[in-house]
Design an enzyme around this catalytic site. Structure first.
Site, short mmCIF file in Angstrom:
data_model
loop_
_atom_site.label_atom_id
_atom_site.label_comp_id
_atom_site.label_asym_id
_atom_site.label_seq_id
_atom_site.Cartn_x
_atom_site.Cartn_y
_atom_site.Cartn_z
N PHE A 1 1.09 -1.26 0.07
CA PHE A 1 0.12 0.05 -0.05
C PHE A 1 0.96 1.27 0.00
CE2 PHE A 1 -4.57 0.37 1.25
CZ PHE A 1 -5.28 -0.55 0.33
N GLN B 1 -8.28 14.30 4.26
CA GLN B 1 -7.46 13.77 3.40
C GLN B 1 -8.30 13.78 1.99
OE1 GLN B 1 -6.71 9.27 3.57
NE2 GLN B 1 -4.51 10.22 3.52
N HIS C 1 -8.39 11.71 -1.15
CA HIS C 1 -7.92 10.38 -1.90
C HIS C 1 -7.57 10.50 -3.30
CE1 HIS C 1 -7.70 6.10 -3.00
NE2 HIS C 1 -7.63 5.89 -1.58
N LEU D 1 -15.08 5.32 -4.18
CA LEU D 1 -13.53 5.19 -4.10
C LEU D 1 -13.14 4.05 -5.21
CD1 LEU D 1 -11.03 5.78 -2.25
CD2 LEU D 1 -11.59 3.40 -1.18
N GLU E 1 -6.97 1.87 -3.23
CA GLU E 1 -5.32 1.91 -3.49
C GLU E 1 -4.80 0.73 -3.69
OE1 GLU E 1 -3.73 4.57 -0.63
OE2 GLU E 1 -2.24 3.45 -0.15
N ARG F 1 -0.67 9.45 0.02
CA ARG F 1 -1.91 9.90 -0.56
C ARG F 1 -1.83 11.54 -0.76
NH1 ARG F 1 -6.50 6.53 2.45
NH2 ARG F 1 -5.99 4.68 1.28
N HIS G 1 -11.96 12.31 1.67
CA HIS G 1 -12.07 10.86 1.95
C HIS G 1 -11.78 10.56 3.21
CE1 HIS G 1 -11.39 6.46 1.25
NE2 HIS G 1 -10.13 6.62 1.92
N ARG H 1 -2.85 10.40 6.63
CA ARG H 1 -2.90 8.80 6.89
C ARG H 1 -2.47 8.00 5.69
NH1 ARG H 1 -6.89 4.92 5.92
NH2 ARG H 1 -8.22 6.04 4.83
C1 LIG Z 1 -14.90 4.17 0.48
C2 LIG Z 1 -14.19 3.97 1.70
C3 LIG Z 1 -13.01 3.01 1.82
C4 LIG Z 1 -11.98 2.85 2.74
N1 LIG Z 1 -10.98 1.90 2.69
C5 LIG Z 1 -10.42 1.86 3.62
C6 LIG Z 1 -9.38 0.58 3.52
O1 LIG Z 1 -9.44 -0.29 2.77
N2 LIG Z 1 -8.62 0.68 4.73
C7 LIG Z 1 -8.62 1.37 5.68
O2 LIG Z 1 -7.83 1.30 6.80
N3 LIG Z 1 -9.63 2.44 5.71
C8 LIG Z 1 -10.37 2.72 4.75
N4 LIG Z 1 -11.24 3.52 4.83
C9 LIG Z 1 -11.56 4.46 5.91
C10 LIG Z 1 -12.14 3.47 7.07
O3 LIG Z 1 -13.00 2.76 6.40
C11 LIG Z 1 -13.11 4.37 7.96
O4 LIG Z 1 -12.40 5.19 8.66
C12 LIG Z 1 -13.50 3.35 9.02
O5 LIG Z 1 -14.12 2.49 8.73
C13 LIG Z 1 -14.66 4.26 9.94
O6 LIG Z 1 -15.20 3.45 11.04
P1 LIG Z 1 -15.60 3.92 11.97
O7 LIG Z 1 -16.14 2.88 12.85
O8 LIG Z 1 -14.90 5.19 12.96
O9 LIG Z 1 -17.02 4.89 11.51
P2 LIG Z 1 -18.30 4.16 10.65
O10 LIG Z 1 -18.17 2.94 10.15
O11 LIG Z 1 -18.68 5.42 9.67
O12 LIG Z 1 -19.54 4.22 11.61
C14 LIG Z 1 -20.10 5.20 12.08
C15 LIG Z 1 -21.46 4.86 12.92
O13 LIG Z 1 -21.79 5.91 13.66
C16 LIG Z 1 -23.23 5.89 13.52
N5 LIG Z 1 -23.61 7.31 13.71
C17 LIG Z 1 -23.33 8.44 13.05
N6 LIG Z 1 -23.89 9.41 13.70
C18 LIG Z 1 -24.60 9.09 14.62
C19 LIG Z 1 -25.59 9.55 15.34
N7 LIG Z 1 -25.95 10.85 15.59
N8 LIG Z 1 -26.43 8.75 15.84
C20 LIG Z 1 -26.37 7.56 16.18
N9 LIG Z 1 -25.56 6.87 15.61
C21 LIG Z 1 -24.71 7.65 14.63
C22 LIG Z 1 -23.53 5.28 12.14
O14 LIG Z 1 -24.94 4.80 12.20
C23 LIG Z 1 -22.30 4.16 12.10
O15 LIG Z 1 -22.98 2.97 12.60
C24 LIG Z 1 -12.08 3.92 3.72
C25 LIG Z 1 -13.25 4.93 3.76
C26 LIG Z 1 -13.92 5.11 2.72
C27 LIG Z 1 -14.94 6.07 2.66
#
Ligand SMILES: Cc1cc2nc3c(=O)[nH]c(=O)nc-3n(C[C@H](O)[C@H](O)[C@H](O)COP(=O)(O)OP(=O)(O)OC[C@H]3O[C@@H](n4cnc5c(N)ncnc54)[C@H](O)[C@@H]3O)c2cc1C
Length: 560
Positions: free
Chosen positions: A116, A229, A231, A241, A244, A275, A339, A374
């Site tokens: 990566f 960031q 992407h 997306l 990568e 990135r 991103h 990141r």
């Molecule tokens: C398209 C894409 C591809 C990616 N690919 C990679 C990768 O390959 N490798 C990597 O390391 N990272 C990757 N990332 C980044 C990574 O996926 C995210 O940073 C990470 O998954 C975020 O996880 P999280 O649990 O913090 O939030 P999320 O998975 O976004 O979860 C947020 C949660 O909060 C809840 N929520 C939000 N607001 C409220 C509210 N007001 N009330 C109640 N619930 C709420 C939502 O319902 C959800 O359940 C990618 C990001 C994107 C956008």
């Protein structure tokens, strides 16, 4: 009060579910709140993989992982937090595997690892190009197995602060309508990112930075908010997306002259530079007229159909569905898009915030392991390792403290505010403010930043905030009133935009995602190797600075 728990986790993506599992296993009574069904959380969109120094594809070590992360962060990451991440990552990945995560394999059966960007070794473990989907399913199974309470489709709208502690959350019940309050000894925010601040973004509609704004509103500071960031490979025109992992598997980036232009920007790492470097290179090519209709081209053709179908199947499907391009035959049009938010709720290495009883983990938090940029694969790892740590500490605190108090005034104040909003019959619709915010953030606070544009954006956000005072919600109903929740989300986004602009203006240097080529083109370690910290004072962002924590690595020039 509707119910009471030891630990209440707001958000059920990878960070929230991992935190909940850990808190439960430590003996706490745990519940999760999520505004969408847990498996629809945006973590499920993660494609490329998760970083841990397993050493399966080459010699590797947590120390090498940590160095790459420190360098990738442009020396703004806190090195103690980065060392913890990299040391605990291998054990945490094996834990996921033992829970059933179906990682792709090497020929001899070990977890496969792909190269990566800006990683010295191939250390990104993956499940084809649907890694996030696999992890979300596995974590949800573990949540179900433990029979944890999930307040599904509840929208967290207010934190309850009482006696200098966070003691619960006031929510809007999306299915039935009405405000519901859940008391908790400890609350963990795991609400994900805020990509919806921008028009061109890889983030889902649900990524509106709710947890960051909730924290800000109870006086908890946010850190490094200017660090959004971009992407380098988001699909034109939708912003979906393109992982990568494509470049990890050997794809090229080409300009309109059919040249691999990265030779002029990152001659050693080429398409596997970090990135921020690649996004700036692409934007420069596009701005100087070597783009193709506002894009550059990602060429996978030389990888051959077999490899594309086996390892990048999802990418092919996305390209065909959203751009009408089959990457087996044609290059994919891509450009930089918003991103990932490196900034977020300021926490220590156990996820603790300044407010007792309130924790944060995952993308909504800033511990900070990503600093100014990141590395791909480190976000999923952070959700797991720091979700686990926040869950452990929150449970420990909850199990050694007994009371939960939610004053009646907290609920009645929230009810009055909501009633006033719903009673308004005339005013501006939320979407027009939201569109204007996202479009102007893209223009004025994008890949490259100029002082005059950031100042202008500050004025625009102030004007939008004043128009927001008069926002009108047309739907007055109780059942799935997304008109209401979108209005509330817009309030969150506006406050975050303000924090970003204030931080961006104050950082008079170029570091990682914050690129100011026109006035401060260089990194300035003497004056700015420090975090921006923003707290809300009378509803307006007030700026402070905090030194970066250094352990082993002195800053060096960053070249790829
Ligand atoms: C398209 C894409 C591809 C990616 N690919 C990679 C990768 O390959 N490798 C990597 O390391 N990272 C990757 N990332 C980044 C990574 O996926 C995210 O940073 C990470 O998954 C975020 O996880 P999280 O649990 O913090 O939030 P999320 O998975 O976004 O979860 C947020 C949660 O909060 C809840 N929520 C939000 N607001 C409220 C509210 N007001 N009330 C109640 N619930 C709420 C939502 O319902 C959800 O359940 C990618 C990001 C994107 C956008």
């Amino acid at each position: 009060m509707e119910a009471k728990h030891d630990v209440l986790v707001v958000g059920a993506g990878c960070a929230g579910m991992r935190a909940a599992i850990e808190a439960h296993d430590a003996g706490a009574d745990v519940a999760l709140i999520s505004k969408i069904h847990p498996v629809r959380s945006h973590s499920g969109a993660a494609e490329g993989g998760i970083n841990a120094a397993l050493g399966n594809a080459s010699e590797d070590s947590p120390e090498a992982h940590a160095f790459d992360t420190v360098k990738g962060s442009d020396y703004l990451g806190d090195q103690d937090a980065i060392e913890i991440l990299c040391d605990e990552a291998p054990g945490d990945v094996y834990q996921l595997e033992h829970w059933g995560a179906v990682f792709s394999r090497t020929d001899d059966g070990r977890i496969a690892q792909r190269p990566f960007g800006a990683a010295g070794e191939p250390r990104t473990a993956y499940a084809a190009d649907i890694t996030g989907h696999v992890l979300v399913q596995v974590l949800y199974e573990q949540v179900m197995k433990r029979d944890l309470t999930v307040y599904e489709e509840w929208f967290a709208w207010r934190l309850v602060e009482e006696g200098g502690r966070c003691q619960g959350v006031i929510c809007w019940d999306l299915l039935n309508g009405g405000l519901k309050t859940i008391g908790a000894k400890t609350t963990i925010l795991a609400t994900g990112g805020a990509g919806r601040l921008y028009t061109g973004t890889t983030n889902a509609y649900s990524c509106t930075g709710d947890g960051m704004a909730l924290a800000l509103r109870v006086g908890v500071p946010l850190k490094d908010m200017e660090m959004m960031q971009f992407h380098p490979t988001t699909l034109a025109p939708s912003g979906v997306l393109i992982t990568e992992g494509c470049r990890g598997e050997g794809a090229y980036l080409l300009n309109s002259d059919n040249e691999r232009f990265l030779k002029d920007y990152a001659p050693n790492a080429m398409e596997l530079a970090s990135r921020d470097v690649i996004s700036r290179a692409e934007q420069t090519e596009i701005d100087q007229g070597r783009g193709v209709e506002g894009n550059v081209l990602l060429d996978l053709r030389h990888l051959g159909a077999e490899k594309i179908l086996e390892r990048l199947h999802g990418t092919r499907e996305l390209s065909m569905t959203f751009a009408g391009v089959d990457p087996i035959d044609e290059p994919i049009p891509v450009r930089p898009g918003a991103h990932y938010h490196m900034g977020g709720v300021d926490t220590d290495v156990w996820g603790r915030t300044e407010l007792e009883g309130l924790y944060a983990a995952g993308e909504c938090a800033c511990v900070s392991v990503h600093g100014a940029n990141r590395l791909g694969g480190n976000a999923l790892m952070e959700t797991i390792t720091y979700g686990k740590r926040a869950g452990a500490h929150a449970a420990d605190w909850a199990l050694t403290h007994t009371t939960v108090t939610v004053p009646a005034s907290a609920e009645s104040d929230a009810a009055r505010e909501l009633k006033e909003l719903l009673a308004r019959r005339e005013g501006e619709r939320p979407w027009s403010i939201r569109d204007e915010l996202a479009e102007t953030m893209h223009v004025n606070f994008g890949v490259f930043r100029r002082e005059d544009q950031m100042l202008r954006q500050g004025e625009i956000v102030a004007e939008l905030r004043s128009r927001y005072e008069n926002v009108v919600v047309d739907d007055k109903g109780d059942v799935f009133n997304t008109d209401l929740t979108q209005a509330l989300e817009l309030g969150f986004l506006l406050e975050l935009a303000d924090s970003m602009v204030v931080s961006g203006l104050a950082r008079r240097e170029s570091r990682g995602a914050h690129a100011r080529p026109y006035d401060y083109p260089d990194r300035d370690d003497e004056n700015f190797m420090k975090h921006t910290i923003v707290r809300s004072v009378d509803g307006q962002p007030a700026l402070e600075w905090r030194p970066v924590t250094m352990t082993k690595w002195q800053p060096q020039e960053r070249k790829y």
